[in-house]
Design an enzyme around this catalytic site. Structure first.
Site, PDB file in Angstrom:
ATOM      1  N   ASP A 119       0.904  -0.995  -0.092  1.00 30.66           N
ATOM      2  CA  ASP A 119       0.130   0.029   0.003  1.00 30.66           C
ATOM      3  C   ASP A 119       1.003   1.300  -0.123  1.00 30.66           C
ATOM      4  OD1 ASP A 119      -1.725   2.346   0.622  1.00 30.66           O
ATOM      5  OD2 ASP A 119      -2.731   1.228   2.070  1.00 30.66           O
ATOM      6  N   VAL A 120       0.846   1.939  -1.136  1.00 27.09           N
ATOM      7  CA  VAL A 120       1.859   3.164  -1.214  1.00 27.09           C
ATOM      8  C   VAL A 120       1.565   4.204  -0.375  1.00 27.09           C
ATOM      9  CG1 VAL A 120       2.419   2.458  -3.506  1.00 27.09           C
ATOM     10  CG2 VAL A 120       0.480   4.327  -2.989  1.00 27.09           C
ATOM     11  N   ASN A 158       3.450   6.178  -9.846  1.00 32.60           N
ATOM     12  CA  ASN A 158       2.329   5.940 -10.714  1.00 32.60           C
ATOM     13  C   ASN A 158       0.835   5.562 -10.128  1.00 32.60           C
ATOM     14  OD1 ASN A 158       1.025   5.351 -13.600  1.00 32.60           O
ATOM     15  ND2 ASN A 158       0.793   3.205 -12.308  1.00 32.60           N
ATOM     16  N   TYR A 209      -9.625  14.198  -6.533  1.00 32.07           N
ATOM     17  CA  TYR A 209      -8.712  13.722  -7.468  1.00 32.07           C
ATOM     18  C   TYR A 209      -7.619  15.036  -8.049  1.00 32.07           C
ATOM     19  CZ  TYR A 209      -6.764  11.331 -11.975  1.00 32.07           C
ATOM     20  OH  TYR A 209      -5.978  10.774 -12.757  1.00 32.07           O
ATOM     21  N   LYS A 255      -3.821  15.807  -7.646  1.00 36.20           N
ATOM     22  CA  LYS A 255      -2.764  16.080  -8.735  1.00 36.20           C
ATOM     23  C   LYS A 255      -2.380  17.456  -9.087  1.00 36.20           C
ATOM     24  CE  LYS A 255      -3.339  12.076 -10.595  1.00 36.20           C
ATOM     25  NZ  LYS A 255      -2.516  10.928 -10.394  1.00 36.20           N
TER      26      LYS A 255
HETATM   27  C1  BGC Z   1      -8.213  10.571 -15.582  1.00 37.06           C
HETATM   28  C2  BGC Z   1      -9.209  10.098 -16.526  1.00 37.06           C
HETATM   29  C3  BGC Z   1      -9.747  11.028 -17.608  1.00 37.06           C
HETATM   30  C4  BGC Z   1      -8.327  12.007 -18.107  1.00 37.06           C
HETATM   31  C5  BGC Z   1      -9.012  13.108 -18.995  1.00 37.06           C
HETATM   32  C6  BGC Z   1      -7.262  11.601 -16.034  1.00 37.06           C
HETATM   33  O1  BGC Z   1      -6.415  11.820 -15.130  1.00 37.06           O
HETATM   34  O2  BGC Z   1      -7.784   9.621 -14.762  1.00 37.06           O
HETATM   35  O3  BGC Z   1     -10.219   9.220 -15.976  1.00 37.06           O
HETATM   36  O4  BGC Z   1     -10.347  10.506 -18.694  1.00 37.06           O
HETATM   37  O5  BGC Z   1      -7.853  12.493 -16.893  1.00 37.06           O
HETATM   38  O6  BGC Z   1     -10.100  13.740 -18.301  1.00 37.06           O
END
Ligand code: BGC
Length: 261
Positions: free
Chosen positions: A65-66, A92, A158, A162
């Protein structure tokens, strides 16, 4: 093609499928030795080990588990014990949860941040300590996304993770540049991977995504792997702190195409 990578050792988190898997196989073509990390897909990881050996590299699969220090330590130990060192670390592993932000539970939020962002910090930390201790150079490649820059409603955790990976990459690139440790990120757009399998199985959704890419096609994991091999090699020896977009132009405001706006 990248002769300096011959016999070099890489750890790739989330290497059992998708982009991580393609990077592992691409590294094997350069005769690298790879620690394939997986979380739950042991069959995928075992298959990757076979593919790597067939492609001319060497590999071992390690469950971890990272988002835990013990997990990343197990990956570093596997690199040292099996292959005698570490040259490249690819952060990754990632996951996404789609939900309107006002409905996201704290548990869901923490899970996405832990794996996509804290996991990158922990991976970097393990690799940095090893290289500093050995006084040797190294290359870190962090998997970001076009969503380090493009807001993504219903995917706030998400996109936030990022965005964090972007500044973590830049900050640590600067901090460790004097040690000849390079830290770069890759920002894929829409790629044919398991994370997108459900979405892309729906023809309408596939076409909708495709229409958001100026090159009018969904990318392949190998497209990202081709960039990951360059960033690992000496051919990028003066490159640090950068994010390379591998997105067919998705991040270029495609709605302005043709002079609209
Ligand atoms: C996501 C994908 C998505 C893409 C463009 C990526 O970072 O993991 O699910 O299709 O971005 O939106």
């Amino acid at each position: 093609m990248f002769e300096d990578l011959n016999q070099k050792v890489a750890v790739i988190t989330g290497g059992s499928k998708g982009i991580g898997n393609a990077i592992a196989i691409r590294y094997a073509q350069e005769k690298m030795k790879v620690v394939i990390n997986y979380h739950s897909d042991q069959a995928g990881a075992d298959k990757a080990v076979e593919q790597i050996k067939e492609a001319g590299g060497d590999a071992v699969a390690v469950q971890a588990d990272v988002s835990t220090e013990a997990g990343v330590q197990a990956l570093l130990d596997a690199a040292i014990d099996n292959f005698g060192g570490l040259d490249v670390w690819v952060n990754n592993a990632g996951m996404e949860i789609q939900r309107p932000t006002h409905e996201v539970s704290l548990e869901e939020w923490n899970k996405v941040i832990d794996i996509n962002m804290t996991g990158v910090f922990l991976g970097e930390k393990a690799a940095l300590n090893y290289w500093l201790d050995k006084k040797q150079p190294g290359a870190i490649i962090n998997m970001s996304s076009v969503h380090q820059q493009i807001p993504w409603p219903t995917f706030a955790s998400y996109a936030t993770a990022k965005g964090g990976v972007k500044l973590l990459t830049e900050t640590t690139a600067m901090e460790y540049a004097p040690h000849n440790i390079r830290v770069n990120a890759l920002a894929p757009g829409a790629i044919n991977t398991p994370i997108n399998a459900k979405k892309f199985a729906d023809k309408a959704q596939y076409e909708q995504t495709r229409s958001m890419v100026p090159m009018a096609k969904i990318g392949d994991p190998e497209d990202v792997a081709d960039a990951a091999v360059w960033l690992a090699s000496n051919q990028s020896k003066y490159v640090t702190g950068t994010t390379m977009f591998v997105d067919g132009g998705m991040s270029l405001y495609p709605s302005f195409q043709g002079g609209k706006g």
